[in-house]
Scaffold this motif. Sequence first.
Motif, PDB file in Angstrom:
ATOM      1  N   MET A 174       0.277 -11.759 -16.688  1.00  0.00           N
ATOM      2  CA  MET A 174      -0.892 -11.559 -15.825  1.00  0.00           C
ATOM      3  C   MET A 174      -0.520 -11.704 -14.354  1.00  0.00           C
ATOM      4  SD  MET A 174      -4.170 -13.131 -17.827  1.00  0.00           S
ATOM      5  CE  MET A 174      -3.472 -14.541 -18.647  1.00  0.00           C
ATOM      6  N   ILE A 175       0.381 -12.631 -14.023  1.00  0.00           N
ATOM      7  CA  ILE A 175       0.851 -12.791 -12.647  1.00  0.00           C
ATOM      8  C   ILE A 175       1.579 -11.520 -12.205  1.00  0.00           C
ATOM      9  CG2 ILE A 175       2.522 -14.016 -11.182  1.00  0.00           C
ATOM     10  CD1 ILE A 175       1.759 -16.578 -12.722  1.00  0.00           C
ATOM     11  N   LYS A 176       2.404 -10.974 -13.080  1.00  0.00           N
ATOM     12  CA  LYS A 176       3.125  -9.743 -12.754  1.00  0.00           C
ATOM     13  C   LYS A 176       2.138  -8.595 -12.527  1.00  0.00           C
ATOM     14  CE  LYS A 176       6.683  -6.632 -14.380  1.00  0.00           C
ATOM     15  NZ  LYS A 176       6.984  -5.800 -15.478  1.00  0.00           N
ATOM     16  N   PHE A 177       1.142  -8.476 -13.391  1.00  0.00           N
ATOM     17  CA  PHE A 177       0.136  -7.429 -13.253  1.00  0.00           C
ATOM     18  C   PHE A 177      -0.636  -7.585 -11.942  1.00  0.00           C
ATOM     19  CE2 PHE A 177      -4.200  -5.828 -13.958  1.00  0.00           C
ATOM     20  CZ  PHE A 177      -3.901  -4.492 -14.209  1.00  0.00           C
ATOM     21  N   GLY A 178      -1.043  -8.809 -11.625  1.00  0.00           N
ATOM     22  CA  GLY A 178      -1.768  -9.076 -10.380  1.00  0.00           C
ATOM     23  C   GLY A 178      -0.934  -8.750  -9.158  1.00  0.00           C
ATOM     24  N   SER A 179       0.357  -9.041  -9.217  1.00  0.00           N
ATOM     25  CA  SER A 179       1.257  -8.715  -8.103  1.00  0.00           C
ATOM     26  C   SER A 179       1.381  -7.207  -7.934  1.00  0.00           C
ATOM     27  CB  SER A 179       2.637  -9.323  -8.342  1.00  0.00           C
ATOM     28  OG  SER A 179       2.549 -10.719  -8.394  1.00  0.00           O
ATOM     29  N   GLU A 180       1.420  -6.483  -9.044  1.00  0.00           N
ATOM     30  CA  GLU A 180       1.492  -5.025  -8.975  1.00  0.00           C
ATOM     31  C   GLU A 180       0.195  -4.448  -8.393  1.00  0.00           C
ATOM     32  OE1 GLU A 180       2.375  -3.971 -13.018  1.00  0.00           O
ATOM     33  OE2 GLU A 180       4.480  -4.550 -12.824  1.00  0.00           O
ATOM     34  N   VAL A 181      -0.930  -5.006  -8.782  1.00  0.00           N
ATOM     35  CA  VAL A 181      -2.219  -4.563  -8.236  1.00  0.00           C
ATOM     36  C   VAL A 181      -2.250  -4.797  -6.727  1.00  0.00           C
ATOM     37  CG1 VAL A 181      -4.696  -5.088  -8.177  1.00  0.00           C
ATOM     38  CG2 VAL A 181      -3.523  -4.838 -10.367  1.00  0.00           C
ATOM     39  N   GLU A 182      -1.795  -5.954  -6.294  1.00  0.00           N
ATOM     40  CA  GLU A 182      -1.770  -6.276  -4.871  1.00  0.00           C
ATOM     41  C   GLU A 182      -0.882  -5.305  -4.105  1.00  0.00           C
ATOM     42  OE1 GLU A 182      -0.429  -7.814  -1.160  1.00  0.00           O
ATOM     43  OE2 GLU A 182       0.878  -7.765  -2.906  1.00  0.00           O
ATOM     44  N   ALA A 183       0.278  -4.966  -4.674  1.00  0.00           N
ATOM     45  CA  ALA A 183       1.190  -4.023  -4.022  1.00  0.00           C
ATOM     46  C   ALA A 183       0.559  -2.629  -3.909  1.00  0.00           C
ATOM     47  CB  ALA A 183       2.508  -3.953  -4.786  1.00  0.00           C
ATOM     48  N   ILE A 184      -0.114  -2.199  -4.948  1.00  0.00           N
ATOM     49  CA  ILE A 184      -0.778  -0.886  -4.913  1.00  0.00           C
ATOM     50  C   ILE A 184      -1.874  -0.881  -3.855  1.00  0.00           C
ATOM     51  CG2 ILE A 184      -2.314   0.645  -6.209  1.00  0.00           C
ATOM     52  CD1 ILE A 184      -0.592  -0.024  -8.687  1.00  0.00           C
ATOM     53  N   LEU A 185      -2.680  -1.928  -3.812  1.00  0.00           N
ATOM     54  CA  LEU A 185      -3.730  -2.012  -2.791  1.00  0.00           C
ATOM     55  C   LEU A 185      -3.126  -1.953  -1.390  1.00  0.00           C
ATOM     56  CD1 LEU A 185      -6.143  -4.775  -4.142  1.00  0.00           C
ATOM     57  CD2 LEU A 185      -6.685  -2.376  -3.758  1.00  0.00           C
ATOM     58  N   ARG A 186      -2.084  -2.727  -1.176  1.00  0.00           N
ATOM     59  CA  ARG A 186      -1.469  -2.828   0.145  1.00  0.00           C
ATOM     60  C   ARG A 186      -0.792  -1.533   0.569  1.00  0.00           C
ATOM     61  NH1 ARG A 186       3.296  -4.717   0.086  1.00  0.00           N
ATOM     62  NH2 ARG A 186       2.879  -6.199  -1.560  1.00  0.00           N
ATOM     63  N   GLN A 187      -0.127  -0.838  -0.366  1.00  0.00           N
ATOM     64  CA  GLN A 187       0.698   0.312  -0.020  1.00  0.00           C
ATOM     65  C   GLN A 187      -0.011   1.651  -0.156  1.00  0.00           C
ATOM     66  OE1 GLN A 187       3.963  -0.091  -2.700  1.00  0.00           O
ATOM     67  NE2 GLN A 187       4.800  -1.903  -1.696  1.00  0.00           N
ATOM     68  N   ASP A 188      -0.941   1.783  -1.076  1.00  0.00           N
ATOM     69  CA  ASP A 188      -1.451   3.108  -1.422  1.00  0.00           C
ATOM     70  C   ASP A 188      -2.924   3.354  -1.100  1.00  0.00           C
ATOM     71  OD1 ASP A 188       1.083   3.535  -2.432  1.00  0.00           O
ATOM     72  OD2 ASP A 188       0.523   3.153  -4.501  1.00  0.00           O
ATOM     73  N   VAL A 189      -3.681   2.340  -0.793  1.00  0.00           N
ATOM     74  CA  VAL A 189      -5.113   2.527  -0.576  1.00  0.00           C
ATOM     75  C   VAL A 189      -5.388   2.644   0.917  1.00  0.00           C
ATOM     76  CG1 VAL A 189      -7.390   1.466  -0.840  1.00  0.00           C
ATOM     77  CG2 VAL A 189      -5.717   1.284  -2.672  1.00  0.00           C
ATOM     78  N   ILE A 190      -6.145   3.692   1.284  1.00  0.00           N
ATOM     79  CA  ILE A 190      -6.605   3.830   2.666  1.00  0.00           C
ATOM     80  C   ILE A 190      -8.111   4.038   2.655  1.00  0.00           C
ATOM     81  CG2 ILE A 190      -4.429   4.709   3.577  1.00  0.00           C
ATOM     82  CD1 ILE A 190      -5.647   7.494   3.538  1.00  0.00           C
ATOM     83  N   GLN A 191      -8.756   3.683   3.733  1.00  0.00           N
ATOM     84  CA  GLN A 191     -10.203   3.822   3.821  1.00  0.00           C
ATOM     85  C   GLN A 191     -10.574   5.226   4.273  1.00  0.00           C
ATOM     86  OE1 GLN A 191     -11.012   0.503   6.497  1.00  0.00           O
ATOM     87  NE2 GLN A 191     -12.358  -0.318   4.925  1.00  0.00           N
ATOM     88  N   ALA A 192     -11.683   5.704   3.781  1.00  0.00           N
ATOM     89  CA  ALA A 192     -12.227   6.987   4.201  1.00  0.00           C
ATOM     90  C   ALA A 192     -13.717   6.787   4.476  1.00  0.00           C
ATOM     91  CB  ALA A 192     -12.033   8.038   3.124  1.00  0.00           C
ATOM     92  N   VAL A 193     -14.188   7.388   5.566  1.00  0.00           N
ATOM     93  CA  VAL A 193     -15.581   7.237   5.976  1.00  0.00           C
ATOM     94  C   VAL A 193     -16.214   8.618   6.058  1.00  0.00           C
ATOM     95  CG1 VAL A 193     -17.110   6.410   7.789  1.00  0.00           C
ATOM     96  CG2 VAL A 193     -14.987   5.197   7.317  1.00  0.00           C
ATOM     97  N   HIS A 194     -17.373   8.794   5.409  1.00  0.00           N
ATOM     98  CA  HIS A 194     -18.112  10.054   5.520  1.00  0.00           C
ATOM     99  C   HIS A 194     -18.702  10.138   6.918  1.00  0.00           C
ATOM    100  CE1 HIS A 194     -18.088  11.596   1.407  1.00  0.00           C
ATOM    101  NE2 HIS A 194     -18.078  10.331   1.031  1.00  0.00           N
ATOM    102  N   VAL A 195     -18.328  11.182   7.672  1.00  0.00           N
ATOM    103  CA  VAL A 195     -18.875  11.357   9.012  1.00  0.00           C
ATOM    104  C   VAL A 195     -19.839  12.531   9.082  1.00  0.00           C
ATOM    105  CG1 VAL A 195     -16.974  10.258  10.225  1.00  0.00           C
ATOM    106  CG2 VAL A 195     -16.847  12.690   9.708  1.00  0.00           C
ATOM    107  N   ASP A 196     -19.772  13.399   8.107  1.00  0.00           N
ATOM    108  CA  ASP A 196     -20.645  14.558   8.037  1.00  0.00           C
ATOM    109  C   ASP A 196     -20.745  14.946   6.569  1.00  0.00           C
ATOM    110  OD1 ASP A 196     -22.274  16.533   9.010  1.00  0.00           O
ATOM    111  OD2 ASP A 196     -20.667  17.775   9.837  1.00  0.00           O
ATOM    112  N   GLU A 197     -21.564  15.927   6.256  1.00  0.00           N
ATOM    113  CA  GLU A 197     -21.733  16.318   4.866  1.00  0.00           C
ATOM    114  C   GLU A 197     -20.420  16.756   4.226  1.00  0.00           C
ATOM    115  OE1 GLU A 197     -23.986  19.745   2.360  1.00  0.00           O
ATOM    116  OE2 GLU A 197     -25.081  18.854   4.031  1.00  0.00           O
TER     117      GLU A 197
END
Length: 104
Positions: free
Chosen positions: A55-78
């Motif tokens: 579970m620690i290994k899985f949580g560390s992998e989740v943290e790495a994916i969040l940190r490296q691969d996730v970016i925010q996107a904001v709807h500014v128009d339709e």
Amino acid sequence: MESRLKVLRLFKVLHRTRQEVFKDDFRALTAARQRINEEFRKNKAETSAETINQMIKFGSEVEAILRQDVIQAVHVDENKIRLRPRESVLLENVPYCDTPRKTA
């Protein structure tokens, strides 16, 4: 005792990563906090060292994916979305070159 410290450290790192990745997005921050807390609470009574390490290994992998691969996107128009990448996910855009660069 050592695995307990690893679990607590992972919990703290996941929450810090959540705050950085979902900055200024109250809904995502709340959902991520609830999910992290729920998962840790659900497995609170686990005693098997092997399962805890998995579970620690899985949580560390989740943290790495969040940190490296996730970016925010904001709807500014339709039909428009504005990306809000963090500095840590931006890479230098280097054009392809057949000949390798010489390093000094």
